[in-house]
Design an enzyme around this catalytic site. Sequence first.
Site, short mmCIF file in Angstrom:
data_model
loop_
_atom_site.label_atom_id
_atom_site.label_comp_id
_atom_site.label_asym_id
_atom_site.label_seq_id
_atom_site.Cartn_x
_atom_site.Cartn_y
_atom_site.Cartn_z
CG HIS A 150 34.32 -53.80 11.88
ND1 HIS A 150 33.94 -54.87 11.30
CD2 HIS A 150 33.34 -53.10 11.20
CE1 HIS A 150 32.92 -54.93 10.63
NE2 HIS A 150 32.30 -53.66 10.40
CG ASP A 156 39.72 -59.07 10.78
OD1 ASP A 156 38.73 -58.79 11.39
OD2 ASP A 156 39.63 -58.84 9.64
CG HIS A 208 32.23 -63.14 14.61
ND1 HIS A 208 30.88 -62.91 14.41
CD2 HIS A 208 32.80 -62.45 13.60
CE1 HIS A 208 30.78 -62.36 13.22
NE2 HIS A 208 31.76 -61.91 12.69
C1 SDX Z 1 34.84 -58.40 12.09
O1 SDX Z 1 30.12 -58.59 12.81
C2 SDX Z 1 30.58 -59.01 11.86
O2 SDX Z 1 30.40 -59.68 10.94
C3 SDX Z 1 32.22 -58.59 11.67
C4 SDX Z 1 33.16 -59.22 10.51
C5 SDX Z 1 32.63 -58.85 9.15
O3 SDX Z 1 32.82 -59.79 8.32
O4 SDX Z 1 32.08 -57.64 8.97
O5 SDX Z 1 33.12 -60.55 10.92
C6 SDX Z 1 34.63 -58.59 10.68
O6 SDX Z 1 34.93 -57.39 12.73
C7 SDX Z 1 35.54 -59.77 12.69
C8 SDX Z 1 35.96 -59.35 14.08
C9 SDX Z 1 37.32 -58.86 14.35
N1 SDX Z 1 37.57 -58.14 15.59
C10 SDX Z 1 38.57 -58.87 16.24
O7 SDX Z 1 39.15 -59.82 16.14
C11 SDX Z 1 38.94 -58.20 17.80
C12 SDX Z 1 38.90 -59.08 18.76
N2 SDX Z 1 37.54 -59.90 19.04
C13 SDX Z 1 36.95 -58.97 20.09
O8 SDX Z 1 37.15 -57.79 20.39
C14 SDX Z 1 35.45 -59.82 20.08
O9 SDX Z 1 35.52 -61.11 19.80
C15 SDX Z 1 34.37 -59.14 19.23
C16 SDX Z 1 34.41 -57.71 19.22
C17 SDX Z 1 34.85 -59.56 17.95
C18 SDX Z 1 33.16 -59.69 19.78
O10 SDX Z 1 32.84 -59.35 20.97
P1 SDX Z 1 31.50 -59.37 21.57
O11 SDX Z 1 30.56 -60.22 20.86
O12 SDX Z 1 30.88 -57.97 22.24
O13 SDX Z 1 31.87 -60.17 22.88
P2 SDX Z 1 32.72 -59.57 24.13
O14 SDX Z 1 33.81 -58.54 23.81
O15 SDX Z 1 31.60 -59.21 25.07
O16 SDX Z 1 33.31 -60.96 24.74
C19 SDX Z 1 32.79 -61.94 25.28
C20 SDX Z 1 33.76 -62.58 26.24
C21 SDX Z 1 34.58 -61.72 27.27
O17 SDX Z 1 35.06 -62.40 28.20
P3 SDX Z 1 34.15 -62.28 29.72
O18 SDX Z 1 34.24 -60.66 30.02
O19 SDX Z 1 32.69 -62.73 29.27
O20 SDX Z 1 35.10 -62.83 30.70
O21 SDX Z 1 34.64 -63.18 25.30
C22 SDX Z 1 35.97 -62.48 25.74
C23 SDX Z 1 35.78 -61.34 26.32
O22 SDX Z 1 36.74 -61.04 27.04
N3 SDX Z 1 36.51 -62.41 24.37
C24 SDX Z 1 37.96 -62.43 24.13
C25 SDX Z 1 37.99 -62.22 22.87
N4 SDX Z 1 36.77 -62.03 22.03
C26 SDX Z 1 35.80 -62.16 23.27
N5 SDX Z 1 39.02 -62.57 24.92
C27 SDX Z 1 40.20 -62.45 24.21
N6 SDX Z 1 40.35 -62.44 22.89
C28 SDX Z 1 39.46 -62.27 22.31
N7 SDX Z 1 39.61 -61.85 20.75
#
Ligand code: SDX
Length: 389
Positions: free
Chosen positions: A231, A324, A270
Amino acid sequence: MHENPKRINIMEANTIYKGLEGVTVSETKVGFVDGEAGRLVYRGYNIEDLTEHSSYEEVAYLLINGHLPNAKEYQDFTQVLRKSSELSKEVVDLIWTHSESHPTSLLRTAVSLLGANDRRADHALDKDQKDMGMELVGKIPAIVSSIRRAKDGGKYVSPSPELSMAGNMLYQSTGKKPDKTSERIMDVCLMLHADHGSNASTFSSLVTISTLSDIYSALTSAIGTLKGPLHGGANEMALKLIMKIGKPENVEKVIGDMLQKKEKIMGFGHRVYKVYDPRAKILKGFAREVTQKNGKELLFQTAQKVEDTMIMKLGSKGIFPNVDFYSGMVYDSLGFHPDIFTAIFAASRASGWVARSLEYVSDNKLFRPRSSYIGERGPKEYIPIGKRN
Ligand code: SDX
């Protein structure tokens, strides 16, 4: 626009929505995130218009009160913010005696201490909640700046009456009045991070306030939630990754290896946006500008290459830069150390947390979801400890 979701009886739909993915838990007028169109709206205003014409003070007022302030309202509100940004000796002492702590943990502790000292928080009435909430909107940026000041070995700096909140965040961090460009960039960063739907930290503040607890407790929950790398903690890690990669030629290999190992690339993806995060677009413009100005073009070129590589590999899965990815580069150019980036995020999101907590508790329903028990049904026979092997 999403049609109004129907209210379902959870007993009918015996489905588990892990992480509440796709579940609508409340109605709100504070802000709207359109994940398909890549649109962010605060009380009906596009974020692009607000960052172009408004200020963080106006945006915080808008989120909490539902309209942009007139001159009198603006004056009264900024007076509360300014007064609140002068920290008590007890908070200053806490910060300076714990300057080794992680900034987000120290911020969480400072907010908790404020709540412990505020008798209004013991039995929080509606009016008190709003007053305390507005004071926190003014206090939290000053706490964050003072944490940075303490870590840099400086002495506490009182806010300057002629500076904006953004200006004072820089001034109280360094003891030096900021130039206009830096103050403007800081102000836009604060506006961009103020509110964002039912994100994890906002949701945790709603869960807390839904028990009719106080706003200090709600924001303490929120800060603890924001700290996580999935997050608010991603901005610090995204910049560290770009710095570790070092130059564009290294990107393909490093990113390829990380994806191979199913590692998440911080600053991408996201839960709601399946297109480019509109906040990232604005921050990318600043990142390009400030890295050119301070001779760090290589950092930006490396980030650009990471972006191109990630979009090429995962764009089809809706994975694009989020807020981010570029914010860390901008904060770095303003002289902030990476470990304080999340606390800066909290300094801004305090207004969204307060706005949504006050809105939710005005038409309250205690959050109490269920979990599906998959353990042994029993009943199992109790064996006294002496007879257990
Ligand atoms: C913020 O919610 C908000 O609004 C948050 C925010 C705010 O203003 O409050 O916008 C701020 O928190 C932004 C997000 C910051 N976090 C990151 O940058 C961390 C990296 N991102 C990931 O952890 C992920 O994208 C999330 C946690 C942000 C979202 O994850 P989800 O919706 O739970 O999706 P998921 O983890 O289930 O991923 C779906 C697929 C997976 O692949 P498969 O298992 O289907 O093969 O997408 C892939 C994931 O591995 N994936 C990524 C990825 N994000 C998703 N792969 C590599 N790198 C990534 N960053």
